[in-house]
Every structure is written in C-alpha cells, then in structure tokens.
Design an enzyme around this catalytic site. Structure first.
Site, PDB file in Angstrom:
ATOM      1  N   ASN A   5       0.745  -1.234   0.037  1.00  0.00           N
ATOM      2  CA  ASN A   5      -0.060   0.066   0.111  1.00  0.00           C
ATOM      3  C   ASN A   5       0.964   1.148   0.216  1.00  0.00           C
ATOM      4  O   ASN A   5       2.176   1.296   0.556  1.00  0.00           O
ATOM      5  CB  ASN A   5      -0.986   0.264   1.242  1.00  0.00           C
ATOM      6  CG  ASN A   5      -1.700   1.153   1.333  1.00  0.00           C
ATOM      7  OD1 ASN A   5      -2.351   1.570   0.395  1.00  0.00           O
ATOM      8  ND2 ASN A   5      -1.935   1.856   2.517  1.00  0.00           N
ATOM      9  N   HIS A  57       0.818   5.325   1.222  1.00  0.00           N
ATOM     10  CA  HIS A  57      -0.032   6.365   2.270  1.00  0.00           C
ATOM     11  C   HIS A  57       0.961   7.336   1.898  1.00  0.00           C
ATOM     12  O   HIS A  57       2.148   7.518   2.284  1.00  0.00           O
ATOM     13  CB  HIS A  57       0.286   5.805   3.562  1.00  0.00           C
ATOM     14  CG  HIS A  57      -0.494   6.511   4.748  1.00  0.00           C
ATOM     15  ND1 HIS A  57      -1.937   6.705   4.671  1.00  0.00           N
ATOM     16  CD2 HIS A  57      -0.210   7.517   5.418  1.00  0.00           C
ATOM     17  CE1 HIS A  57      -2.508   7.599   5.382  1.00  0.00           C
ATOM     18  NE2 HIS A  57      -1.387   8.037   5.794  1.00  0.00           N
ATOM     19  N   SER A  59       4.828   6.760   2.155  1.00  0.00           N
ATOM     20  CA  SER A  59       5.532   5.420   2.531  1.00  0.00           C
ATOM     21  C   SER A  59       4.906   4.491   1.850  1.00  0.00           C
ATOM     22  O   SER A  59       3.669   4.296   1.767  1.00  0.00           O
ATOM     23  CB  SER A  59       4.940   5.399   4.171  1.00  0.00           C
ATOM     24  OG  SER A  59       5.362   6.214   5.089  1.00  0.00           O
ATOM     25  N   ASP A 108      -2.678   1.126   7.724  1.00  0.00           N
ATOM     26  CA  ASP A 108      -1.350   1.777   7.556  1.00  0.00           C
ATOM     27  C   ASP A 108      -0.471   1.412   8.518  1.00  0.00           C
ATOM     28  O   ASP A 108       0.530   2.004   9.046  1.00  0.00           O
ATOM     29  CB  ASP A 108      -1.639   3.040   7.765  1.00  0.00           C
ATOM     30  CG  ASP A 108      -2.747   3.979   6.733  1.00  0.00           C
ATOM     31  OD1 ASP A 108      -2.640   3.390   5.486  1.00  0.00           O
ATOM     32  OD2 ASP A 108      -3.592   4.800   6.859  1.00  0.00           O
TER      33      ASP A 108
HETATM   34  C1  GRF Z   1      -2.713   8.893  -2.761  1.00  0.00           C
HETATM   35  O1  GRF Z   1      -2.245  10.134  -2.148  1.00  0.00           O
HETATM   36  C2  GRF Z   1      -2.282   7.664  -2.210  1.00  0.00           C
HETATM   37  O2  GRF Z   1      -1.227   7.689  -1.351  1.00  0.00           O
HETATM   38  C3  GRF Z   1      -3.455   7.674  -1.269  1.00  0.00           C
HETATM   39  O3  GRF Z   1      -4.640   7.941  -2.063  1.00  0.00           O
HETATM   40  C4  GRF Z   1      -4.167   8.778  -3.028  1.00  0.00           C
HETATM   41  C5  GRF Z   1      -4.580   7.953  -4.223  1.00  0.00           C
HETATM   42  O4  GRF Z   1      -4.194   8.870  -5.516  1.00  0.00           O
HETATM   43  N1  GRF Z   1      -3.457   6.365  -0.442  1.00  0.00           N
HETATM   44  P1  GRF Z   1      -4.315   8.089  -6.968  1.00  0.00           P
HETATM   45  O5  GRF Z   1      -5.556   7.669  -7.029  1.00  0.00           O
HETATM   46  O6  GRF Z   1      -3.464   7.015  -6.996  1.00  0.00           O
HETATM   47  O7  GRF Z   1      -4.069   9.257  -7.907  1.00  0.00           O
END
Ligand code: GRF
Length: 210
Positions: free
Chosen positions: A111, A113, A140, A149
């Site tokens: 994932n 974050h 991260s 997370d």
């Molecule tokens: C990103 O900021 C990611 O870190 C978070 O959600 C957002 C998704 O953006 N979990 P995208 O859909 O990849 O443009």
C-alpha cells in the site's frame, strides 16, 4: 517473488494516478519481469478504470457499496485469481480490508500512504501534517497487514512543507514522490533480495537498511 514473471493487480477507488505511474513504469521497461494483470476499482466510474482501459489494461469495477465486506472481498479474490495475480498493489483503495484478506496476501500486498508513517495514518494525511505543523512529510510504501497503515515499511520518500503550502499544493508535491516511491518499492519486492527482520525491511546481504 519466485516466478519469473510477476503479475500485478492494482486496487483503486478513484483517480488512479499511482496505478498509471506503475503502468507507465512497466511499459517503459522500468519494472522488468512485471506485467499489469488487472486494475480493479471498488467504485463504479472511478477515473482510474477508464485510464487503465485506455492504456490497454484489463480494468474491472466491482462495486463495494452496500455489499457485505466478506462477500465483496470474495469477489475481488476471485478476480485476482482469475487474472493470476502474484502481487497486489493498493493505490488509493479506500476500503478497509478484513484480516482474512490481508492474511491471504501477506507479503504479497503493498500500500502507499501520503505521509511518513507512523505519522498521520488514515484519511487526509497531508492536511494532518499541515495542521500539526510538521516541516517535513512524504510518503510510505509498506506491506499490508491487518493494522491500517501499519505494515512493515519498504520505502519512504520525503518532501519539505513550505510556509505557503495549502493542502492542495502539498498533496501535489507528495504525489510526485509517491509515483517514484511506488515503482521503486515494487522493484525491491519483486527482486526478492530482502528480508524482514522484526519490523525492518533489510536488503539481503547488505547487513544494513538500503
Ligand atoms: C494517494 O495520495 C495515495 O497515497 C492515497 O490515496 C491517493 C490516491 O491517489 N492512499 P491516486 O488515485 O493514485 O491518484
């Protein structure tokens, strides 16, 4: 990962810019031995689904709204298996996962974050960082376990928080780092040249953090 070709399944809920960054890296040969098997969204009409299709990648919306979690996850698993996915990348996937699902994909699900975990988990991480008064933030990439997370960190990238930053300007700067970080983290995992010692990701043979 053991097989010579790693088939990646990407789970999204929205825009899909991280999914597209991974896809571009595969297309441009920056993730050798990887292919994108499928992009799955839990939201019908997610922009990332159209973008993936336009790039010639199988993309499926499996609506989660109003469906019991276990039932929806069974459908996601069936699809991941149908597309013979080896590695699952959550990229803006806004649905909590059950321990059954995270255990099934343990060590094979990542994932991203938008903060330097363990700071600012959960929603609106960039806003949390601004409101807290942090001067540095970032992103991260981590293995997914049953704690949201909370899994072992694979890679972090930082960026400064500037005095005139808004949530939007900061998010854009963090996102730029996310696109680099996710590709690099996938390359690390796919190489298989690492071990996890306690909570630490260690590059194999190096005897120190990469
Ligand atoms: C990103 O900021 C990611 O870190 C978070 O959600 C957002 C998704 O953006 N979990 P995208 O859909 O990849 O443009």
């Amino acid at each position: 990962m053991s097989s010579s070709l790693t088939r990646i399944g990407i789970l999204i809920s929205g825009r899909g810019s991280n999914a597209m960054a991974i896809l571009r890296a595969v297309e441009e040969g920056r993730l050798p031995g990887c292919e994108i098997a499928v992009v799955i969204s839990n939201i019908a009409g997610a922009a990332g689904i159209e973008a993936a299709r336009a790039a010639g990648v199988p993309a499926v919306a499996l609506e989660s709204k109003g469906r019991p979690r276990a039932e929806h996850e069974r459908a996601v698993t069936a699809l991941l298996e149908k597309f013979r996915v080896d590695l699952v990348c959550l990229a803006g996937y806004m649905r909590l996962l059950s321990p059954e699902f995270t255990q099934r994909w343990s060590g094979r699900m990542l994932n991203i974050h938008p903060s330097l975990l363990p700071a600012f988990p959960g929603l609106h991480a960039q806003r949390q960082a601004l409101e807290y008064g942090a001067q540095v933030t970032g992103c991260s990439v981590h293995f997914v376990d049953e704690v949201m997370d909370g899994g072992v960190l694979i890679l972090q990238r930082t960026c400064a928080i500037l005095p005139d930053d808004t949530e939007d300007t900061l998010s854009a700067r963090v996102l730029h780092e996310e696109h680099i970080a996710y590709v690099e983290a996938i390359a690390r995992v796919v190489s298989g040249e690492y071990e996890v010692v306690g909570r630490r990701y260690l590059k194999q043979g190096a005897g120190h953090r990469d």
